[in-house]
Motif scaffolding. Structure first.
Motif, PDB file in Angstrom:
ATOM      1  N   PHE A  18      12.657   6.518  -5.371  1.00 51.10           N
ATOM      2  CA  PHE A  18      12.070   5.208  -5.115  1.00 51.10           C
ATOM      3  C   PHE A  18      10.608   5.375  -4.717  1.00 51.10           C
ATOM      4  CE2 PHE A  18      16.585   4.694  -4.423  1.00 51.10           C
ATOM      5  CZ  PHE A  18      16.857   3.499  -5.073  1.00 51.10           C
ATOM      6  N   ALA A  19       9.735   4.577  -5.331  1.00 47.17           N
ATOM      7  CA  ALA A  19       8.301   4.644  -5.036  1.00 47.17           C
ATOM      8  C   ALA A  19       7.770   3.240  -4.792  1.00 47.17           C
ATOM      9  CB  ALA A  19       7.545   5.296  -6.191  1.00 47.17           C
ATOM     10  N   SER A  20       6.837   3.140  -3.850  1.00 45.71           N
ATOM     11  CA  SER A  20       6.233   1.837  -3.555  1.00 45.71           C
ATOM     12  C   SER A  20       5.313   1.420  -4.691  1.00 45.71           C
ATOM     13  CB  SER A  20       5.461   1.896  -2.234  1.00 45.71           C
ATOM     14  OG  SER A  20       4.457   2.892  -2.277  1.00 45.71           O
ATOM     15  N   ALA A  21       5.393   0.149  -5.060  1.00 46.69           N
ATOM     16  CA  ALA A  21       4.587  -0.357  -6.169  1.00 46.69           C
ATOM     17  C   ALA A  21       3.105  -0.368  -5.828  1.00 46.69           C
ATOM     18  CB  ALA A  21       5.041  -1.773  -6.539  1.00 46.69           C
ATOM     19  N   GLY A  22       2.778  -0.634  -4.547  1.00 45.86           N
ATOM     20  CA  GLY A  22       1.394  -0.764  -4.116  1.00 45.86           C
ATOM     21  C   GLY A  22       1.168  -2.137  -3.503  1.00 45.86           C
ATOM     22  N   ASN A  23       0.046  -2.264  -2.812  1.00 43.55           N
ATOM     23  CA  ASN A  23      -0.288  -3.514  -2.113  1.00 43.55           C
ATOM     24  C   ASN A  23      -1.596  -4.099  -2.634  1.00 43.55           C
ATOM     25  OD1 ASN A  23       1.948  -3.064  -0.536  1.00 43.55           O
ATOM     26  ND2 ASN A  23       0.807  -2.405   1.274  1.00 43.55           N
ATOM     27  N   ARG A  24      -1.768  -4.116  -3.955  1.00 51.45           N
ATOM     28  CA  ARG A  24      -3.051  -4.524  -4.499  1.00 51.45           C
ATOM     29  C   ARG A  24      -2.952  -5.721  -5.440  1.00 51.45           C
ATOM     30  NH1 ARG A  24      -3.215   0.167  -2.687  1.00 51.45           N
ATOM     31  NH2 ARG A  24      -1.716   1.038  -4.123  1.00 51.45           N
ATOM     32  N   ALA A  25      -1.859  -6.491  -5.318  1.00 47.86           N
ATOM     33  CA  ALA A  25      -1.705  -7.740  -6.074  1.00 47.86           C
ATOM     34  C   ALA A  25      -2.092  -7.511  -7.540  1.00 47.86           C
ATOM     35  CB  ALA A  25      -2.527  -8.844  -5.432  1.00 47.86           C
ATOM     36  N   VAL A  80       8.626   2.337  16.073  1.00 46.18           N
ATOM     37  CA  VAL A  80       7.492   3.256  15.995  1.00 46.18           C
ATOM     38  C   VAL A  80       6.195   2.517  16.346  1.00 46.18           C
ATOM     39  CG1 VAL A  80       6.211   4.828  14.496  1.00 46.18           C
ATOM     40  CG2 VAL A  80       8.697   4.583  14.227  1.00 46.18           C
ATOM     41  N   PRO A  81       5.407   3.044  17.275  1.00 44.28           N
ATOM     42  CA  PRO A  81       4.130   2.400  17.615  1.00 44.28           C
ATOM     43  C   PRO A  81       3.282   2.177  16.365  1.00 44.28           C
ATOM     44  CG  PRO A  81       4.622   4.136  19.182  1.00 44.28           C
ATOM     45  CD  PRO A  81       5.656   4.253  18.101  1.00 44.28           C
ATOM     46  N   GLY A  82       2.767   0.964  16.242  1.00 36.98           N
ATOM     47  CA  GLY A  82       1.994   0.604  15.063  1.00 36.98           C
ATOM     48  C   GLY A  82       2.831   0.011  13.959  1.00 36.98           C
ATOM     49  N   PHE A  83       4.163   0.169  14.033  1.00 39.45           N
ATOM     50  CA  PHE A  83       5.044  -0.332  12.981  1.00 39.45           C
ATOM     51  C   PHE A  83       6.201  -1.144  13.554  1.00 39.45           C
ATOM     52  CE2 PHE A  83       3.008   3.479  11.323  1.00 39.45           C
ATOM     53  CZ  PHE A  83       2.482   3.002  10.130  1.00 39.45           C
ATOM     54  N   THR A  84       6.025  -1.648  14.776  1.00 32.31           N
ATOM     55  CA  THR A  84       7.048  -2.541  15.304  1.00 32.31           C
ATOM     56  C   THR A  84       7.165  -3.771  14.413  1.00 32.31           C
ATOM     57  OG1 THR A  84       5.389  -3.483  16.785  1.00 32.31           O
ATOM     58  CG2 THR A  84       6.824  -1.750  17.675  1.00 32.31           C
ATOM     59  N   SER A  85       6.079  -4.127  13.758  1.00 28.75           N
ATOM     60  CA  SER A  85       6.074  -5.109  12.674  1.00 28.75           C
ATOM     61  C   SER A  85       5.618  -4.363  11.423  1.00 28.75           C
ATOM     62  CB  SER A  85       5.115  -6.258  12.976  1.00 28.75           C
ATOM     63  OG  SER A  85       5.467  -6.901  14.177  1.00 28.75           O
ATOM     64  N   PHE A  86       6.499  -4.235  10.444  1.00 24.12           N
ATOM     65  CA  PHE A  86       6.237  -3.323   9.329  1.00 24.12           C
ATOM     66  C   PHE A  86       6.375  -4.092   8.021  1.00 24.12           C
ATOM     67  CE2 PHE A  86       7.591   1.119   7.516  1.00 24.12           C
ATOM     68  CZ  PHE A  86       6.431   1.159   6.769  1.00 24.12           C
ATOM     69  N   SER A  87       5.234  -4.289   7.348  1.00 32.87           N
ATOM     70  CA  SER A  87       5.235  -4.961   6.049  1.00 32.87           C
ATOM     71  C   SER A  87       4.559  -4.095   5.009  1.00 32.87           C
ATOM     72  CB  SER A  87       4.516  -6.309   6.146  1.00 32.87           C
ATOM     73  OG  SER A  87       5.275  -7.234   6.860  1.00 32.87           O
ATOM     74  N   GLY A  88       4.636  -4.564   3.770  1.00 36.46           N
ATOM     75  CA  GLY A  88       4.058  -3.815   2.662  1.00 36.46           C
ATOM     76  C   GLY A  88       5.158  -3.156   1.844  1.00 36.46           C
ATOM     77  N   THR A  89       4.801  -2.707   0.655  1.00 31.94           N
ATOM     78  CA  THR A  89       5.802  -2.036  -0.178  1.00 31.94           C
ATOM     79  C   THR A  89       6.248  -0.718   0.446  1.00 31.94           C
ATOM     80  OG1 THR A  89       4.008  -1.149  -1.561  1.00 31.94           O
ATOM     81  CG2 THR A  89       5.105  -3.141  -2.333  1.00 31.94           C
ATOM     82  N   SER A  90       5.482  -0.194   1.413  1.00 28.92           N
ATOM     83  CA  SER A  90       5.952   0.970   2.178  1.00 28.92           C
ATOM     84  C   SER A  90       7.237   0.651   2.934  1.00 28.92           C
ATOM     85  CB  SER A  90       4.884   1.416   3.182  1.00 28.92           C
ATOM     86  OG  SER A  90       3.860   2.140   2.553  1.00 28.92           O
ATOM     87  N   ALA A  91       7.389  -0.606   3.355  1.00 27.70           N
ATOM     88  CA  ALA A  91       8.605  -1.006   4.068  1.00 27.70           C
ATOM     89  C   ALA A  91       9.720  -1.364   3.107  1.00 27.70           C
ATOM     90  CB  ALA A  91       8.302  -2.187   4.986  1.00 27.70           C
ATOM     91  N   SER A  92       9.383  -1.844   1.922  1.00 32.65           N
ATOM     92  CA  SER A  92      10.429  -2.226   0.969  1.00 32.65           C
ATOM     93  C   SER A  92      11.108  -1.013   0.356  1.00 32.65           C
ATOM     94  CB  SER A  92       9.840  -3.124  -0.127  1.00 32.65           C
ATOM     95  OG  SER A  92       8.865  -2.455  -0.890  1.00 32.65           O
ATOM     96  N   VAL A  93      10.376   0.088   0.198  1.00 29.65           N
ATOM     97  CA  VAL A  93      10.962   1.302  -0.390  1.00 29.65           C
ATOM     98  C   VAL A  93      12.162   1.803   0.418  1.00 29.65           C
ATOM     99  CG1 VAL A  93      10.524   3.766  -0.749  1.00 29.65           C
ATOM    100  CG2 VAL A  93       9.010   2.090  -1.742  1.00 29.65           C
ATOM    101  N   PRO A  94      12.056   1.999   1.753  1.00 32.20           N
ATOM    102  CA  PRO A  94      13.234   2.454   2.487  1.00 32.20           C
ATOM    103  C   PRO A  94      14.364   1.433   2.488  1.00 32.20           C
ATOM    104  CG  PRO A  94      11.432   1.934   4.001  1.00 32.20           C
ATOM    105  CD  PRO A  94      10.861   1.941   2.619  1.00 32.20           C
TER     106      PRO A  94
END
Length: 702
Positions: free
Chosen positions: A254-261, A468-482
């Motif tokens: 699984f790979a993140s698509a990216g966050n560049r619309a 995880v500090p900095g990711f208590t709110s976690f968005s982006g395709t980095s979060a959708s991959v897991p």
């Protein structure tokens, strides 16, 4: 001889002097420079890469990774003040900074387990990850706060050796990998192992090494949120090739698509006084408005054109300017001025950081360097650290799928839909759109026709919570991959025999997803098959192997006792109503020898591997011609001396044998104790029903 400046990437030309100001500016322009003022670089080399790596190491380069494909490179760290000296070493053709890497993270808050219907899947009997080893590729996992131990203490990661680290990144750590692991563990709490390998410790070659090491460690799944924008746009680079090798080894990737619309532009170069004309109409406009960049933020543009990696003959420069065409204030853009025929790469990267007090409109110019006559097809992807944006002028809204792992055929590329979206049917505005087009094969040979790859294949939840500090709110395709990877783990634990193809099929089936509604296509370039539902995928999962039936000709034994007395042809008919047959050892057999033979066939479908077997008994040879003992062909008397007297039937024997099916009987007929001519017939019958006969003539007198 080629000049030092031509061999150095344009971002490194000022850095090679080692001045503090140049190094500070380079750091602002995405060049990675350590506290000891060593620069993370990619060295393009000629000849055996191992020899060049040894030479570079002997001269003081800290070698991190090497790769042979698509061109030989050595990655690692070189002192900034010694860059020029390294260009003179044997085999070195160019030294370029490692740029354009990162993770696909954002900021929001929610939870995706419920949105994906994982509890419903579990209630219906789906697994929860038991027996599954899952690999994670991100920046770091054990560098922030108490690291892994913190997450284990709160129960957000499994205890002890269930989490292991192959390599971490202490240079630019955020522990985004730990946040990904927590999401995976939320959705698949019975996982056997989580294995981490950094994708940012060096560059693309090092990321490919991380993929290879995870495969060697036996993982079943890899979840990857790292991108390298400097990988090829039009052919599979070192990372994409490693992904395809992982899939061939049975790993679901699984790979993140990216966050560049849709922050990408494509066009064939159109010349206007040495610059590209962005205006598709009759007018000319060589300055394209990109976006307004806020103070303290950067914008980066990576351009590729239609030439194979390592064989560039065209030379282009790109520059960032104000929308009026004037130079940008505050700091000069970095890069975009490589000598492409020297580097061999049909690529330019330019970066600008706004160090002024307010937002600044930024535009792009593409120059064809004098002496270059080609007008190739071009594509750029723009990115920044100030959120998604729309290209301000002459936008083509082209695909922005990460060019490395996410673009590989072997990857399931994941888009992002917020777990809080009311219908789970609207992609995040920033989620990268597809599809992806390749013009060359992995070796740089032009394809007969462009290959269009459906990317992304599926969407999964972002806007999820971690500790995880900095990711208590976690968005982006980095979060959708897991989020997607945890569902795959549950499917594998539901049926450990399921093939990787079956897991991929159910993960990307439109019937197991909520269709995204922004596009009328199904699958579509926004979300692929749609937002994945775990209960649908688990219900559709093939949980049994195929039925393997032997087909014999003749259909039934044509002899006695289950024996064939003629040639036998055998074919196999493996079938599975739930998934296609993927492989089989069931070649047709023409049985050409007598005896008892046990034949078997293995066949694999999505549900696993099953066997069929059949016993074929064949005897095509009649029994040995029988012998008649106790009597001879002559004249016998009913009374008289023993030598001439007709022997009683009980003294006459029939003898024969059969080497294959065995003798069933040997009988004598035609015996009578009356005067006259007699023909004794000895009949031998084997267990297959085959017979052989011997006759004996006698005469009986009084």
């Amino acid at each position: 001889r080629v000049s030092v400046n031509d061999q150095l990437g344009s971002q490194l030309r000022e850095v090679r002097g080692g001045s503090d100001a140049a190094i500070a500016a380079a750091r602002q322009a995405d060049v990675t420079i350590s506290r000891a003022e060593k620069v993370l670089v990619q060295v393009n080399v000629e000849g055996p890469v191992a020899v060049s790596a040894a030479t570079l190491a002997s001269e003081g380069m800290q070698v991190s990774a090497t790769a042979d494909e698509p061109i030989p490179v050595v990655e690692g760290w070189i002192p900034a003040a010694e860059l020029a000296e390294f260009t003179k070493l044997p085999g070195v053709t160019a030294i370029l900074p490692v740029l354009g890497g990162g993770t696909d993270a954002g900021a929001a808050m929610s939870q995706g387990v419920a949105a994906h219907h994982i509890p419903q899947a579990t209630a219906a009997g789906a697994g929860t990850g038991a027996g599954v080893d899952l690999g994670v590729i991100s920046d770091s996992i054990d560098q922030v706060g108490g690291g892994i131990a913190d997450s284990q203490a709160t129960g957000d990661l499994p205890a002890g050796a269930a989490v292991s680290v192959i390599k971490d990144d202490p240079v630019l750590p955020t522990d985004e990998g730990r946040a990904m692991a927590e999401i995976i563990y939320d959705g698949a709490p019975s996982l056997n192992r989580i294995v981490f390998a950094s994708g940012t410790a060096s560059g693309p070659a090092d990321k490919a090494d991380s993929i290879n090491q995870l495969v060697a460690n036996g993982v079943d799944i890899i979840a990857d949120d790292i991108f390298w924008m400097t990988e090829p746009f039009f052919q599979d680079g070192v990372v994409a090739q490693a992904v395809d090798a992982a899939r061939a080894a049975g790993v679901t990737y699984f790979a993140s698509a990216g966050n560049r619309a849709r922050q990408s532009y494509e066009a064939t170069y159109s010349d206007s006084a040495g610059f590209h004309d962005f205006d598709p109409g009759p007018g000319a406009d060589t300055i394209q408005t990109l976006a307004s960049v806020p103070s303290g933020r950067f914008i980066q543009v990576t351009l590729n054109w239609d030439e194979s990696w390592g064989a560039a003959t065209s030379n282009f420069n790109i520059s960032l300017v104000q929308t009026s065409g004037s130079p940008l204030p505050c700091s000069a853009p970095s890069g975009g001025q490589d000598n492409n025929p020297v580097t061999g790469l049909p690529r330019e990267v330019v970066t600008w950081t706004n160090c002024g007090g307010g937002s600044m409109g930024v535009a792009l110019k593409i120059q064809r360097v004098p002496g270059t006559a080609a007008s190739p097809f071009m594509k750029y992807i723009a990115r920044g650290n100030f959120g998604a944006f729309s290209i301000g002028e002459f936008a083509t809204n082209s695909d922005t799928i990460n060019p490395d792992a996410a673009s590989a055929n072997g990857a399931i590329t994941v888009a992002a839909v917020s777990a809080t979206d009311p219908g789970n049917d609207t992609p995040e505005s920033y989620s990268s759109r597809g599809p992806k087009t390749r013009l060359f094969n992995k070796d740089g040979v032009r394809l007969a026709s462009p290959e269009t790859r459906l990317k992304p294949e599926v969407a999964a939840a972002d806007a999820v919570a971690t500790t995880v500090p900095g990711f208590t709110s976690f968005s982006g395709t980095s979060a959708s991959v897991p989020s997607a990877a945890s569902i795959a783990a549950n499917l594998i634990s539901t049926n450990p025999s399921a093939s990787p193809t079956e897991i991929r099929t159910q993960m990307t089936a439109t019937g197991n997803s909520i269709e995204c509604t922004l596009s009328i296509l199904v699958p579509d370039p926004d979300c692929g098959a749609g937002f994945l539902l775990a209960d649908g995928a688990a219900a559709a999962l093939d949980r049994t192997g195929p039925v393997v039936v032997p087909v014999l000709a003749p259909a039934a034994p044509n002899g006695s006792n289950g024996w064939y007395v003629s040639g036998v042809n055998l074919a196999w008919n493996p079938t599975d109503a739930e998934s296609p047959i993927e492989s089989t050892t069931c070649a047709p057999v023409t049985d050409s020898s007598d005896g008892i033979e046990s034949l078997s066939c293995d066949a694999t479908s999505g549900g696993g591997t099953s066997s069929g077997s059949v016993e074929v008994k064949r005897d095509t040879v009649v029994p040995a011609v029988p012998k008649i003992t106790g009597i001879k062909a002559r004249k016998y008397k009913l009374r008289g001396k023993a030598k001439t007297k007709l022997p009683p039937l009980g003294k006459i024997r029939c003898k024969s044998s059969d080497a294959t099916s065995g003798l069933a009987s040997c009988r004598i007929t035609g015996y009578k104790r009356k005067p006259g001519k007699r023909t004794l017939t000895a009949t031998a019958t084997d267990n297959a029903g085959l017979k052989s006969v011997r006759k004996l003539k006698i005469k009986v007198v009084r």
